[in-house]
Design a protein around this motif. Structure first.
Motif, short mmCIF file in Angstrom:
data_model
loop_
_atom_site.label_atom_id
_atom_site.label_comp_id
_atom_site.label_asym_id
_atom_site.label_seq_id
_atom_site.Cartn_x
_atom_site.Cartn_y
_atom_site.Cartn_z
N GLU A 180 -10.82 14.56 12.89
CA GLU A 180 -9.46 14.01 13.39
C GLU A 180 -9.00 15.18 14.40
O GLU A 180 -8.32 14.45 15.25
CB GLU A 180 -8.66 13.68 12.29
N GLU A 181 -9.12 16.27 14.19
CA GLU A 181 -8.78 17.36 14.96
C GLU A 181 -9.49 17.53 16.26
O GLU A 181 -9.09 17.74 17.24
CB GLU A 181 -8.58 18.55 14.18
N ILE A 182 -10.58 17.68 15.94
CA ILE A 182 -11.83 17.90 17.08
C ILE A 182 -12.14 16.82 18.10
O ILE A 182 -11.84 16.96 19.21
CB ILE A 182 -13.21 18.56 16.50
N GLU A 196 -18.60 29.32 11.99
CA GLU A 196 -17.19 29.24 12.30
C GLU A 196 -16.74 28.11 11.63
O GLU A 196 -16.92 28.28 10.45
CB GLU A 196 -17.16 28.78 13.74
N LEU A 197 -16.21 26.98 12.11
CA LEU A 197 -15.40 26.06 11.60
C LEU A 197 -16.42 25.43 10.19
O LEU A 197 -15.58 25.29 8.97
CB LEU A 197 -15.27 24.93 12.23
N ALA A 198 -17.48 25.38 10.50
CA ALA A 198 -18.00 24.61 9.19
C ALA A 198 -18.25 25.55 7.86
O ALA A 198 -18.26 24.92 6.80
CB ALA A 198 -19.63 24.36 9.61
N THR A 199 -18.16 26.82 8.08
CA THR A 199 -17.81 27.85 6.87
C THR A 199 -16.43 27.83 6.60
O THR A 199 -16.12 27.97 5.37
CB THR A 199 -18.48 28.85 7.30
N THR A 200 -15.70 28.39 7.51
CA THR A 200 -14.33 28.86 7.20
C THR A 200 -13.47 27.83 7.00
O THR A 200 -12.49 27.97 5.79
CB THR A 200 -13.65 29.38 8.54
N LEU A 201 -13.58 26.39 7.26
CA LEU A 201 -12.70 25.45 6.74
C LEU A 201 -13.11 25.26 5.13
O LEU A 201 -11.89 25.41 4.26
CB LEU A 201 -12.87 24.22 7.54
N PRO A 202 -14.24 25.10 4.64
CA PRO A 202 -14.46 24.84 3.20
C PRO A 202 -14.09 26.16 2.43
O PRO A 202 -13.70 25.94 1.32
CB PRO A 202 -15.87 24.50 3.21
N ALA A 203 -14.28 27.25 2.98
CA ALA A 203 -14.04 28.58 2.40
C ALA A 203 -12.53 28.78 2.04
O ALA A 203 -12.12 29.06 0.87
CB ALA A 203 -14.42 29.75 3.29
N LYS A 204 -11.73 28.31 3.39
CA LYS A 204 -10.35 28.46 3.05
C LYS A 204 -9.79 27.38 2.04
O LYS A 204 -8.87 27.69 0.86
CB LYS A 204 -9.53 28.34 4.29
N VAL A 205 -10.62 26.27 1.89
CA VAL A 205 -9.92 25.27 0.92
C VAL A 205 -10.40 25.92 -0.45
O VAL A 205 -9.41 25.60 -1.37
CB VAL A 205 -10.63 23.81 1.31
N GLU A 228 -8.41 23.63 19.10
CA GLU A 228 -7.75 24.48 20.24
C GLU A 228 -8.68 25.13 21.22
O GLU A 228 -8.61 24.90 22.45
CB GLU A 228 -6.63 25.32 19.85
N ARG A 229 -9.56 25.84 20.20
CA ARG A 229 -10.41 26.73 21.02
C ARG A 229 -11.64 25.82 21.75
O ARG A 229 -12.01 26.18 22.74
CB ARG A 229 -11.15 27.83 19.94
N ALA A 230 -12.16 24.88 20.93
CA ALA A 230 -13.09 24.00 21.62
C ALA A 230 -12.65 23.26 22.79
O ALA A 230 -13.41 23.06 23.66
CB ALA A 230 -13.63 23.01 20.32
N ALA A 231 -11.31 22.87 22.89
CA ALA A 231 -10.95 22.12 24.01
C ALA A 231 -10.93 22.77 25.33
O ALA A 231 -11.18 22.25 26.30
CB ALA A 231 -9.36 21.70 23.69
N ASN A 232 -11.16 24.05 25.22
CA ASN A 232 -11.35 24.57 26.54
C ASN A 232 -12.73 25.23 26.86
O ASN A 232 -13.07 25.81 27.77
CB ASN A 232 -10.66 26.34 26.42
N GLY A 233 -13.65 24.42 26.10
CA GLY A 233 -15.06 24.96 26.28
C GLY A 233 -15.31 26.08 25.38
O GLY A 233 -14.79 27.12 25.28
N LEU A 234 -16.34 25.76 24.54
CA LEU A 234 -16.75 26.78 23.65
C LEU A 234 -18.31 26.57 23.11
O LEU A 234 -18.60 25.57 22.86
CB LEU A 234 -16.04 26.86 22.40
N GLU A 235 -19.06 27.70 23.11
CA GLU A 235 -20.34 27.54 22.73
C GLU A 235 -20.29 28.52 21.15
O GLU A 235 -20.06 29.60 21.43
CB GLU A 235 -21.27 28.03 23.31
N ALA A 243 -4.97 22.48 9.42
CA ALA A 243 -4.47 23.84 10.44
C ALA A 243 -5.90 24.51 10.65
O ALA A 243 -5.89 25.06 11.97
CB ALA A 243 -3.59 24.90 9.30
N ALA A 244 -6.76 24.65 9.90
CA ALA A 244 -7.92 25.57 10.14
C ALA A 244 -8.70 24.51 11.37
O ALA A 244 -9.24 25.15 12.17
CB ALA A 244 -8.85 25.57 9.07
N ALA A 245 -8.80 23.31 11.00
CA ALA A 245 -9.30 22.50 12.05
C ALA A 245 -8.74 22.54 13.36
O ALA A 245 -9.32 22.54 14.48
CB ALA A 245 -9.51 21.03 11.37
#
Ligand code: HEM
Length: 355
Positions: A319-321, A93-102, A80-87, A73-75
């Motif tokens: 797999e998500e990105i 972001e993801l690299a911290t929030t995903l492991p932190a949530k887990v 979704e955000r990255a799909a629209n173009g994102l810097e 879900a976090a990925a």
């Protein structure tokens, strides 16, 4: 130790090389008590054997099934955000929030405290014999804050168990032995440090390597089964733990080098993983190379307890990105941390282009 065979022989030879080598680096006199210094990874048998069997039972029973949907879900939300173009700075972001949530979910900690986890974890791994004086008060405060926080979690669970590892650890026992309060706190310290920041670096490294190899991004999109060897090759070439420390307990010799009793030995994991006598064309990132075991997750009795979890988090994130983004660019090279044992980016800006 820089060669593969020497690193493995040091990590295997428990009679001569003690994990007190790691403790020597983390138990600095200016800290007072550092619970990490008493944690599993710093212990030798027989204490290590007893505690590992208690915690590995509690750990392995629940980890993957409960964590997978959360990580996905976090990925997916990030993809979704990255799909629209994102810097973004991927480390914020993801690299911290995903492991932190887990890790928060697993341990029974509050996952809104991501910033605190990051500060605590970064401060605690920054402890080493060269830690500058100016950084010390902050590290001491982080150790005190995390100790207080973890003690509060256990106090709470003593009154009311929940579906989390903190509750399991309170109940876990092998041969009638339970963990005492100090062991419980030190294991939580280890899991936070070992399980959070290392995985953050694995995610950042995976995305950096995808940016450097656009042909692989296209290939993973066509063939998602190639994500598993991609993650393995990322771990080999850019391991998040780059050194394991040991203490020589007697005069000895490794690879023709004489070591006196009391020598601290630095077994360089990242160098071993690039040993050209073990891995052909070792500096090349090659997801099709013959799979030979490497030492990214260590070797022997201290082999990483969270290896399957870390691999799963990276696989799920990719797999998500991968299917949703067009191209990945590193727009600002990483700034690196200064830990003796953990190596990774503190910041790294990445741009995702729409498909
Ligand atoms: C031990 C690497 C993720 C928990 C280790 C060791 C290495 C390592 C090299 C052995 C250290 C030594 O021998 O001195 C990594 C890497 C990771 C990762 C590269 C991610 C890419 C995790 C995760 C967890 C975890 C996600 C748990 C949530 C542990 C524990 C130990 C350990 C508890 C100590 C085991 C023992 O002493 O018996 N890890 N780790 N690690 N790791 Fe990991």
């Amino acid at each position: 130790m820089t060669r593969y065979d020497d690193v493995v022989s040091v990590l295997k030879n428990l009679a001569v090389f003690s994990s007190q080598g790691s403790r020597a680096a983390t138990a600095q006199p200016w800290i007072g008590h550092n619970p990490l210094s008493d944690s599993l990874v710093m212990l030798d048998p027989p204490q290590h054997t007893a505690i590992r069997s208690v915690v590995s039972h509690a750990f392995s029973a629940r980890v993957l099934p409960r964590v997978e949907p959360l990580a996905r879900a976090a990925a997916a939300a990030f993809a979704e955000r990255a799909a629209n173009g994102l810097e973004v700075d991927i480390c914020d972001e993801l690299a911290t929030t995903l492991p932190a949530k887990v890790i928060a979910n697993l341990l029974g900690m509050d996952d809104t405290l991501v910033d605190e986890f990051r500060t605590w974890s970064e401060d605690i791994v920054a402890v080493n014999p060269m830690t500058p004086e100016a950084a010390r008060p902050r590290i001491i405060a982080s150790i005190a804050d995390l100790t207080r926080y973890v003690e509060g979690v256990f106090e709470d669970r003593k009154h009311a168990r929940r579906d989390d590892l903190a509750s399991d650890l309170l109940d876990a026992q092998v041969d009638g032995r339970r963990l005492d309060d100090a062991e419980l706190v030190s294991f939580m310290f280890l899991l936070l440090v070992a399980g959070f920041e290392t995985t953050t670096h694995l995610l950042t490294n995976s995305l950096r390597l995808l940016a450097a190899h656009p042909d692989l991004l296209a290939r993973l999109r066509r063939d998602p089964t190639a994500i598993v060897p991609f993650v393995e090759e990322t771990l080999r070439l850019e391991p998040s733990v780059h050194a394991a420390l040991r203490l020589a307990m007697e005069d000895t010799e490794v690879g023709g080098v004489r070591l006196p009793a009391g020598a601290v030995v630095c077994a360089l994991v990242d160098s071993a993983n690039r040993d050209e006598t073990r891995f052909e064309d070792a500096e090349r990132f090659d997801i099709d190379r013959e799979r030979r075991p490497n030492v990214a997750f260590g070797h022997g009795i201290h082999f990483c307890l969270g290896a399957a979890l870390a691999r799963a988090e990276a696989r799920i994130a990719l797999e998500e990105i991968v299917p949703r983004v067009g191209a990945i660019h590193v727009t600002q090279e990483p700034t690196w941390n200064t830990s003796l044992t953990i190596r990774g980016a503190m910041s790294c800006r990445i741009r995702f282009e729409p498909l």
